[in-house]
Design an enzyme around this catalytic site. Structure first.
Site, PDB file in Angstrom:
ATOM      1  N   GLU A 140     -15.778   1.698   4.379  1.00 61.45           N
ATOM      2  CA  GLU A 140     -15.773   2.214   3.139  1.00 61.45           C
ATOM      3  C   GLU A 140     -14.519   3.270   3.030  1.00 61.45           C
ATOM      4  O   GLU A 140     -14.128   3.840   3.959  1.00 61.45           O
ATOM      5  CB  GLU A 140     -17.116   3.037   2.559  1.00 61.45           C
ATOM      6  CG  GLU A 140     -17.499   3.953   3.464  1.00 61.45           C
ATOM      7  CD  GLU A 140     -18.184   3.690   4.853  1.00 61.45           C
ATOM      8  OE1 GLU A 140     -17.982   2.179   5.245  1.00 61.45           O
ATOM      9  OE2 GLU A 140     -18.782   4.344   5.382  1.00 61.45           O
ATOM     10  N   LYS A 147     -22.411  10.015   1.164  1.00 60.45           N
ATOM     11  CA  LYS A 147     -22.717  11.164   1.873  1.00 60.45           C
ATOM     12  C   LYS A 147     -23.864  12.096   1.087  1.00 60.45           C
ATOM     13  O   LYS A 147     -24.691  12.647   1.275  1.00 60.45           O
ATOM     14  CB  LYS A 147     -21.557  12.136   2.153  1.00 60.45           C
ATOM     15  CG  LYS A 147     -21.159  11.181   3.467  1.00 60.45           C
ATOM     16  CD  LYS A 147     -20.036  12.021   4.070  1.00 60.45           C
ATOM     17  CE  LYS A 147     -19.206  11.481   5.225  1.00 60.45           C
ATOM     18  NZ  LYS A 147     -18.089  12.247   5.763  1.00 60.45           N
ATOM     19  N   TYR A 180      -1.043   0.209  10.011  1.00 64.13           N
ATOM     20  CA  TYR A 180      -1.475  -0.599   8.826  1.00 64.13           C
ATOM     21  C   TYR A 180      -0.217  -0.443   8.167  1.00 64.13           C
ATOM     22  O   TYR A 180       0.276  -1.553   7.176  1.00 64.13           O
ATOM     23  CB  TYR A 180      -2.815   0.071   8.207  1.00 64.13           C
ATOM     24  CG  TYR A 180      -3.171  -0.360   6.979  1.00 64.13           C
ATOM     25  CD1 TYR A 180      -3.472  -1.672   6.611  1.00 64.13           C
ATOM     26  CD2 TYR A 180      -2.784   0.495   5.931  1.00 64.13           C
ATOM     27  CE1 TYR A 180      -3.901  -1.964   5.272  1.00 64.13           C
ATOM     28  CE2 TYR A 180      -3.295   0.176   4.515  1.00 64.13           C
ATOM     29  CZ  TYR A 180      -3.755  -1.078   4.114  1.00 64.13           C
ATOM     30  OH  TYR A 180      -3.991  -1.445   2.836  1.00 64.13           O
ATOM     31  N   SER A 215       0.807  -0.986  -0.098  1.00 68.52           N
ATOM     32  CA  SER A 215       0.143   0.055  -0.013  1.00 68.52           C
ATOM     33  C   SER A 215       0.894   1.203   0.085  1.00 68.52           C
ATOM     34  O   SER A 215       1.953   1.416   0.443  1.00 68.52           O
ATOM     35  CB  SER A 215      -0.925  -0.097   1.229  1.00 68.52           C
ATOM     36  OG  SER A 215      -1.362   1.175   1.620  1.00 68.52           O
ATOM     37  N   GLN A 251      -6.336  18.586   2.223  1.00 67.33           N
ATOM     38  CA  GLN A 251      -5.198  17.553   2.108  1.00 67.33           C
ATOM     39  C   GLN A 251      -5.666  16.878   0.844  1.00 67.33           C
ATOM     40  O   GLN A 251      -6.530  16.988   0.262  1.00 67.33           O
ATOM     41  CB  GLN A 251      -5.372  16.612   3.100  1.00 67.33           C
ATOM     42  CG  GLN A 251      -6.729  15.906   3.384  1.00 67.33           C
ATOM     43  CD  GLN A 251      -7.941  16.537   4.353  1.00 67.33           C
ATOM     44  OE1 GLN A 251      -7.908  17.779   4.008  1.00 67.33           O
ATOM     45  NE2 GLN A 251      -8.690  15.919   5.019  1.00 67.33           N
TER      46      GLN A 251
HETATM   47  P1  NAD Z   1     -11.160  -5.756   0.814  1.00 61.39           P
HETATM   48  O1  NAD Z   1     -11.466  -5.403   2.321  1.00 61.39           O
HETATM   49  O2  NAD Z   1     -12.514  -5.586   0.011  1.00 61.39           O
HETATM   50  O3  NAD Z   1     -10.627  -7.154   0.728  1.00 61.39           O
HETATM   51  C1  NAD Z   1      -9.861  -7.997   1.667  1.00 61.39           C
HETATM   52  C2  NAD Z   1     -10.352  -9.183   1.947  1.00 61.39           C
HETATM   53  O4  NAD Z   1      -9.653  -9.899   2.614  1.00 61.39           O
HETATM   54  C3  NAD Z   1     -12.067  -9.200   2.546  1.00 61.39           C
HETATM   55  O5  NAD Z   1     -12.942  -9.580   1.350  1.00 61.39           O
HETATM   56  C4  NAD Z   1     -11.787 -10.006   3.316  1.00 61.39           C
HETATM   57  O6  NAD Z   1     -12.867 -10.725   3.932  1.00 61.39           O
HETATM   58  C5  NAD Z   1     -10.590 -10.827   3.461  1.00 61.39           C
HETATM   59  N1  NAD Z   1      -9.966 -11.219   4.741  1.00 61.39           N
HETATM   60  C6  NAD Z   1      -9.411 -10.553   5.741  1.00 61.39           C
HETATM   61  N2  NAD Z   1      -8.941 -11.256   6.804  1.00 61.39           N
HETATM   62  C7  NAD Z   1      -9.250 -12.255   6.228  1.00 61.39           C
HETATM   63  C8  NAD Z   1      -8.736 -13.526   6.874  1.00 61.39           C
HETATM   64  N3  NAD Z   1      -8.238 -13.933   8.101  1.00 61.39           N
HETATM   65  N4  NAD Z   1      -9.095 -14.803   6.184  1.00 61.39           N
HETATM   66  C9  NAD Z   1      -9.595 -14.829   4.881  1.00 61.39           C
HETATM   67  N5  NAD Z   1      -9.727 -13.570   4.236  1.00 61.39           N
HETATM   68  C10 NAD Z   1      -9.623 -12.529   5.023  1.00 61.39           C
HETATM   69  O7  NAD Z   1     -10.043  -4.828   0.335  1.00 61.39           O
HETATM   70  P2  NAD Z   1      -9.425  -4.586  -0.856  1.00 61.39           P
HETATM   71  O8  NAD Z   1      -9.740  -3.032  -1.167  1.00 61.39           O
HETATM   72  O9  NAD Z   1      -9.942  -5.470  -2.260  1.00 61.39           O
HETATM   73  O10 NAD Z   1      -8.030  -4.558  -0.894  1.00 61.39           O
HETATM   74  C11 NAD Z   1      -7.404  -5.660  -1.223  1.00 61.39           C
HETATM   75  C12 NAD Z   1      -5.777  -5.626  -0.925  1.00 61.39           C
HETATM   76  O11 NAD Z   1      -5.197  -4.280  -1.338  1.00 61.39           O
HETATM   77  C13 NAD Z   1      -5.642  -5.398   0.837  1.00 61.39           C
HETATM   78  O12 NAD Z   1      -4.530  -6.199   0.940  1.00 61.39           O
HETATM   79  C14 NAD Z   1      -5.489  -4.098   1.052  1.00 61.39           C
HETATM   80  O13 NAD Z   1      -4.710  -3.780   2.117  1.00 61.39           O
HETATM   81  C15 NAD Z   1      -4.778  -3.748  -0.300  1.00 61.39           C
HETATM   82  N6  NAD Z   1      -4.799  -2.258  -0.572  1.00 61.39           N
HETATM   83  C16 NAD Z   1      -5.844  -1.738  -0.943  1.00 61.39           C
HETATM   84  C17 NAD Z   1      -6.175  -0.325  -1.221  1.00 61.39           C
HETATM   85  C18 NAD Z   1      -7.264   0.206  -1.829  1.00 61.39           C
HETATM   86  O14 NAD Z   1      -7.483   1.300  -2.068  1.00 61.39           O
HETATM   87  N7  NAD Z   1      -8.576  -0.675  -1.887  1.00 61.39           N
HETATM   88  C19 NAD Z   1      -4.875   0.331  -1.211  1.00 61.39           C
HETATM   89  C20 NAD Z   1      -3.623   0.137  -0.796  1.00 61.39           C
HETATM   90  C21 NAD Z   1      -3.696  -1.372  -0.627  1.00 61.39           C
END
Ligand code: NAD
Length: 348
Positions: free
Chosen positions: A205, A214, A163, A132, A232
């Site tokens: 979200e 919103k 995080y 990230s 920001q």
């Molecule tokens: P999301 O929360 O929609 O998807 C993550 C999924 O991981 C969820 O469905 C959740 O149920 C699953 N999960 C969590 N804990 C778990 C566990 N113990 N066992 C099995 N499944 C588990 O998030 P996203 O937006 O799809 O992000 C995907 C990845 O990308 C994540 O690692 C997130 O940190 C990274 N990321 C996302 C963004 C963004 O803007 N969306 C930005 C930076 C990094």
């Protein structure tokens, strides 16, 4: 036919990626702690959906064996690609208040430790890890107009959230397994991915979806709260561009990252709010909450994160010869209308 394992495929990016790869005729197994995806139907995005907790090493051991792999020794039939997207994840309200730090770090570190271990044991052919933009040091993001998120500036490290620290720690685990066990990795640092089929309510979200919701919930001539002074800066990448970037990156032969996957179209948070308002036919005033008002109307502390953040795409462009194509105005409009549709369905 490619065999693919998507961890966290019940989530936003994982679900959309699975749907894309399914259309390309891949065999797909999803593993997620959720019972099912909130929007995709099983046949639309995978061949097998396993609901389970990736913190459990026994489960991770089982799911890493591909459907055609007879045993760990059968290297030829292992998964062709694994996407590690599972994380305890959310928007600012979840990630940056400090209240969920222990759970966030514990869950994601355990998942990644289990995953690298089994990826090596089962001889998987390639693995993608989603890091990230939160890994970048706070001191390079103090000036909202000139944030520096070039990949090489990540050290000396000082992410502004736990995080981000966990993501950096896990990047290092993947890199160590690459060096010591020859694990074929690709590490990307996502910058605010948004679009339809993402979380849009409930407290997890992210900001684009929250702004759209919103606007939809606010009456004509009303006002809604935006955290901080609104100056920001951030950038946001539309999901389709994100999927294209992931695919390009996975197809490169000799570049493992870490590399930014984001947009360089930087806007202030108030500009984002104005854009969301422009899709409605309402007159809405933005109320910036700061200083003594730094608690919203529900008494909740409003975290604003770093002052400025923008993706630096120079390295991605150099290595993959590609850059995002969907402007924020277009992507946010699609997201707004999708959330409006969800709201209408929900209210029926
Ligand atoms: P999301 O929360 O929609 O998807 C993550 C999924 O991981 C969820 O469905 C959740 O149920 C699953 N999960 C969590 N804990 C778990 C566990 N113990 N066992 C099995 N499944 C588990 O998030 P996203 O937006 O799809 O992000 C995907 C990845 O990308 C994540 O690692 C997130 O940190 C990274 N990321 C996302 C963004 C963004 O803007 N969306 C930005 C930076 C990094």
């Amino acid at each position: 036919m490619k065999k693919i394992l998507i961890l966290g495929g019940g989530g936003f990016i994982g679900g959309a990626l699975a749907n894309r790869l399914k259309k390309e005729d891949c065999w797909i197994r999803i593993v997620d702690i959720k019972k099912k995806h909130p929007y995709w139907k099983t046949e639309e995005f995978c061949d097998e959906y396993i609901s389970g907790d990736l913190r459990n090493p026994n489960l991770v051991s089982q799911i890493f064996l591909s459907p055609t792999q007879k045993s760990e020794k059968d290297k030829e039939n292992s998964f062709d690609e694994v996407y590690q997207l599972a994380a305890d994840m959310g928007g600012a309200e979840y990630l940056f208040t400090g209240e969920n730090d222990a759970d966030i770090m514990h869950a994601s570190a355990l998942i990644n430790l289990n995953v690298v271990n089994e990826a090596v044991k089962k001889s998987i052919k390639k693995i993608f890890y989603s890091s990230s933009a939160c890994v970048y040091p706070e001191h390079n993001q103090l000036d909202p107009n000139n944030p520096n998120c070039k990949e090489s500036t990540v050290y000396p490290a000082f992410p502004d959230s736990e995080y981000g620290w966990e993501k950096l720690f896990s990047e290092r685990i993947y890199l160590a397994y690459h060096r010591n066990y020859n694990l074929n990795i690709r590490i990307a640092r996502f910058h605010n991915i948004y679009g339809p089929m993402g979380t849009w309510s409930g407290g997890k979200e992210k900001v684009p979806a929250a702004m759209c919701r919103k606007v939809i919930e606010t009456q004509d001539n009303g006002e809604f709260e935006v955290w901080g002074n609104g100056k920001q800066t951030r950038s946001f990448l539309y999901i389709e561009d994100c999927l294209n970037a992931i695919t390009k990156f996975m197809d490169t032969e000799d570049f493992i990252g870490p590399v930014n996957i984001g947009s360089e179209e930087m806007v202030t948070i108030n500009m984002l709010a104005q854009l969301a308002i422009s899709y409605s036919d309402k007159k809405i005033t933005i109320k910036n909450i700061q200083g003594k008002d730094f608690y919203n109307k529900h008494g909740f502390k409003c975290p604003i994160g770093v002052n400025g953040r923008n993706s630096d795409n120079a390295l991605f462009k150099e290595k993959m010869e590609w850059e995002p194509t969907i402007p924020l105005s277009e992507g946010l409009k699609k997201t707004y209308h999708w959330i409006l549709e969800q709201q209408n369905t929900y209210l029926k």
